[in-house]
Design an enzyme around this catalytic site. Structure first.
Site, PDB file in Angstrom:
ATOM      1  N   PRO A 177       0.794  -1.228   0.000  1.00 37.01           N
ATOM      2  CA  PRO A 177       0.000   0.000   0.000  1.00 37.01           C
ATOM      3  C   PRO A 177       0.830   1.283   0.000  1.00 37.01           C
ATOM      4  CG  PRO A 177      -0.898  -1.553   1.566  1.00 37.01           C
ATOM      5  CD  PRO A 177       0.399  -2.131   1.082  1.00 37.01           C
ATOM      6  N   ASN A 178       0.350   2.226  -0.775  1.00 34.39           N
ATOM      7  CA  ASN A 178       0.843   3.600  -0.858  1.00 34.39           C
ATOM      8  C   ASN A 178       2.175   3.766  -1.570  1.00 34.39           C
ATOM      9  OD1 ASN A 178      -1.421   4.736   0.582  1.00 34.39           O
ATOM     10  ND2 ASN A 178      -0.549   3.790   2.399  1.00 34.39           N
ATOM     11  N   ARG A 215       4.694  11.410  -1.970  1.00 33.86           N
ATOM     12  CA  ARG A 215       4.261  11.216  -0.592  1.00 33.86           C
ATOM     13  C   ARG A 215       5.456  11.295   0.364  1.00 33.86           C
ATOM     14  NH1 ARG A 215       4.189   5.821   1.867  1.00 33.86           N
ATOM     15  NH2 ARG A 215       3.087   6.030   3.818  1.00 33.86           N
ATOM     16  N   TYR A 253      10.771   9.446   2.175  1.00 36.52           N
ATOM     17  CA  TYR A 253      10.945   8.467   1.094  1.00 36.52           C
ATOM     18  C   TYR A 253      11.706   9.007  -0.110  1.00 36.52           C
ATOM     19  CZ  TYR A 253       7.461   6.054   3.861  1.00 36.52           C
ATOM     20  OH  TYR A 253       6.797   5.448   4.897  1.00 36.52           O
ATOM     21  N   ASN A 310       8.577  -4.981  -0.712  1.00 34.43           N
ATOM     22  CA  ASN A 310       8.404  -3.867   0.215  1.00 34.43           C
ATOM     23  C   ASN A 310       6.912  -3.862   0.507  1.00 34.43           C
ATOM     24  OD1 ASN A 310       7.950  -1.430   1.493  1.00 34.43           O
ATOM     25  ND2 ASN A 310       9.455  -0.312   0.278  1.00 34.43           N
ATOM     26  N   ALA A 342       3.124  -0.556   4.866  1.00 31.75           N
ATOM     27  CA  ALA A 342       2.574  -0.723   6.220  1.00 31.75           C
ATOM     28  C   ALA A 342       2.176  -2.165   6.507  1.00 31.75           C
ATOM     29  CB  ALA A 342       1.377   0.199   6.411  1.00 31.75           C
ATOM     30  N   GLU A 390      13.295  -8.762   1.858  1.00 34.01           N
ATOM     31  CA  GLU A 390      12.446  -7.633   2.250  1.00 34.01           C
ATOM     32  C   GLU A 390      13.273  -6.360   2.152  1.00 34.01           C
ATOM     33  OE1 GLU A 390       9.746  -6.324   6.121  1.00 34.01           O
ATOM     34  OE2 GLU A 390      11.258  -7.883   6.340  1.00 34.01           O
ATOM     35  N   HIS A 441      13.081  -1.876   2.538  1.00 33.86           N
ATOM     36  CA  HIS A 441      12.374  -0.651   2.910  1.00 33.86           C
ATOM     37  C   HIS A 441      13.265   0.537   2.598  1.00 33.86           C
ATOM     38  CE1 HIS A 441       9.154  -2.742   4.964  1.00 33.86           C
ATOM     39  NE2 HIS A 441      10.078  -3.562   5.427  1.00 33.86           N
ATOM     40  N   ARG A 473      12.005   5.003  13.137  1.00 42.33           N
ATOM     41  CA  ARG A 473      10.708   5.675  12.984  1.00 42.33           C
ATOM     42  C   ARG A 473       9.775   5.299  14.133  1.00 42.33           C
ATOM     43  NH1 ARG A 473       8.644   5.320   7.139  1.00 42.33           N
ATOM     44  NH2 ARG A 473       7.291   6.941   7.979  1.00 42.33           N
TER      45      ARG A 473
END
Length: 147
Positions: A10-11, A18, A23, A74, A77, A98, A100, A107
């Site tokens: 998502p996103n 964003r 990012y 990735n 969330a 994985e 990110h 964070r």
């Protein structure tokens, strides 16, 4: 050529627009091009999947079984609470890396734990787009060692 799946949760379709302070300005299309170039240098092709819906990602992972040789993911969330995505990746017989863009450990506390990490061969965080290059290189090495 073997097939590598690149999966975005998502996103991530909004990369470059964003939260650029977190990012960066690299877009999803930029990342796909980077991954395809890096994979091609190692003799691999890339199939890309992005969805804002967990079930669609689960369905894609199921369909990748027996077709893709490895996955770079990735989960966005979903990395922190997507147990059905975790379970789908656990059924995938190839290596999973994985990745990110941000350092999730620096964070919010809810981002510190990934439910995908236990079913991944490794995790790369906080290196921005370069992390994707490293993820493909790591996956290529794992695939070569297993061949």
């Amino acid at each position: 050529m073997s097939l590598i799946g690149l999966v975005h949760g998502p996103n991530l379709n909004l990369l470059g627009q964003r939260e650029v302070d977190i990012y960066g300005t690299t877009t999803e299309a930029d990342l796909i091009a980077l991954v395809e170039k890096t994979a091609a240098a190692h003799g691999h092709e890339v199939e890309f999947m992005q969805s804002n819906h967990e079930g669609a990602l689960v369905d894609w992972v199921h369909a990748a079984r027996g077709r893709c040789h490895g996955i770079v993911i990735n989960g966005g969330a979903l990395s922190h609470y997507g147990w059905s995505l975790h379970d789908a990746l656990a059924t995938f017989e190839g290596p999973v890396v994985e990745v990110h863009l941000s350092n999730t450990g620096q964070r919010e506390s809810w981002r510190h734990t990934s439910v995908l990490t236990p079913v991944a061969n490794g995790t790369i965080t906080g290196l921005g787009p370069h992390g994707y290059e490293l993820a493909i290189e790591a996956l290529a090495r794992i695939l070569h060692a297993n061949s």
